[in-house]
Design a protein around this motif. Structure first.
Motif, PDB file in Angstrom:
ATOM      1  N   SER A 114     -37.086 -59.054 -15.359  1.00  0.00           N
ATOM      2  CA  SER A 114     -37.838 -58.391 -15.896  1.00  0.00           C
ATOM      3  C   SER A 114     -37.515 -58.121 -17.474  1.00  0.00           C
ATOM      4  N   ASP A 115     -36.363 -58.182 -17.880  1.00  0.00           N
ATOM      5  CA  ASP A 115     -36.996 -58.645 -19.284  1.00  0.00           C
ATOM      6  C   ASP A 115     -36.540 -60.010 -20.223  1.00  0.00           C
ATOM      7  N   GLU A 117     -39.638 -61.312 -18.518  1.00  0.00           N
ATOM      8  CA  GLU A 117     -41.246 -60.756 -18.864  1.00  0.00           C
ATOM      9  C   GLU A 117     -41.881 -59.881 -19.877  1.00  0.00           C
ATOM     10  N   ARG A 118     -40.624 -59.174 -20.236  1.00  0.00           N
ATOM     11  CA  ARG A 118     -41.226 -58.321 -21.147  1.00  0.00           C
ATOM     12  C   ARG A 118     -41.617 -59.122 -22.573  1.00  0.00           C
ATOM     13  N   THR A 121     -43.920 -61.792 -22.746  1.00  0.00           N
ATOM     14  CA  THR A 121     -45.364 -61.071 -23.081  1.00  0.00           C
ATOM     15  C   THR A 121     -45.193 -60.558 -24.740  1.00  0.00           C
ATOM     16  N   SER A 122     -43.768 -60.361 -25.027  1.00  0.00           N
ATOM     17  CA  SER A 122     -43.818 -59.712 -26.361  1.00  0.00           C
ATOM     18  C   SER A 122     -44.494 -60.998 -27.448  1.00  0.00           C
TER      19      SER A 122
END
Length: 161
Positions: A114-115, A117-118, A121-122
Motif C-alpha cells: 500500500s505504501d 502504491e501511494r 501514485t504521488s
C-alpha cells in the motif's frame, strides 16, 4: 520566472545530444523524488522494484529475481538481506534444488504494498503535473518508443516488464 541555469543549460560536450542529456537529468531527478517518497515506507530506491516483482511472481528462485530486476547479484543479495531483516521478504531452500534459494514476499509486506502504491501514485502526479490527459498519453507513447530504440541498441532489455 527564470529557470536555474544549472538545471537547464546544456554542457558543451552534450550539444550533440540535447534530448539524451534531458532524459538523463529527468531520470536522475525522478529517482531522487522516488527515493524521498519511498523513504517514508522504509525503502531505498530500487527495493520497490524488487518487491513489485515478488508481489506479482510469488515464490521464485533468487536467480530469477536477479534476472528480473537486472542488477548485479551482490546488489540484489544486499537488498534481499535488508528486506528480510525488515520482515518483508522470506528466503528458503528450494525443495526441488537445495543449492538454490526461493524468495517470496511475506504477509507482513502487504502494508508495504500500500505504501509503494501511494508513493508511485504521488510520484506520477508530481512528475506529470501540468500535463493534460492527452499530453500524458503522448509522453508515455514517446517514452515507450525511446525505450524500444534503446533496447534494440543495447540488446539488453528485460524480457518481462
Amino acid at each position: 520566472m527564470t529557470s536555474d541555469p544549472a538545471c537547464t543549460e546544456l554542457p558543451s560536450a552534450a550539444r550533440g545530444g540535447p534530448v539524451s542529456h534531458a532524459v538523463s537529468r529527468v531520470a536522475r531527478l525522478h529517482r531522487i523524488a522516488a527515493g524521498k517518497l519511498l523513504k517514508g515506507a522504509g525503502l531505498y530506491p530500487g527495493q520497490e522494484f524488487l518487491m513489485m516483482y515478488l508481489w506479482d511472481a510469488g515464490a521464485v528462485r533468487q536467480s530469477e529475481v536477479i534476472k528480473a530486476v537486472d542488477l548485479d547479484p551482490s546488489t540484489v543479495t544486499k537488498m534481499l538481506q535488508r528486506l528480510e531483516q525488515s520482515g518483508h521478504v522470506r528466503r528458503s531452500p528450494d525443495p526441488a534444488d537445495r543449492r538454490a534459494a526461493l524468495v517470496e514476499a511475506t504477509d507482513n509486506s502487504c502494508a508495504l504494498l500500500s505504501d509503494v502504491e501511494r508513493a508511485w501514485t504521488s510520484l506520477e502526479e508530481h512528475t506529470l503535473a501540468g500535463l493534460d490527459s492527452g499530453e500524458r498519453k503522448e509522453l508515455a507513447r514517446l517514452l515507450a518508443r525511446v525505450e524500444e530504440n534503446l533496447c534494440r541498441e543495447t540488446a539488453d532489455c528485460p524480457e518481462n516488464r
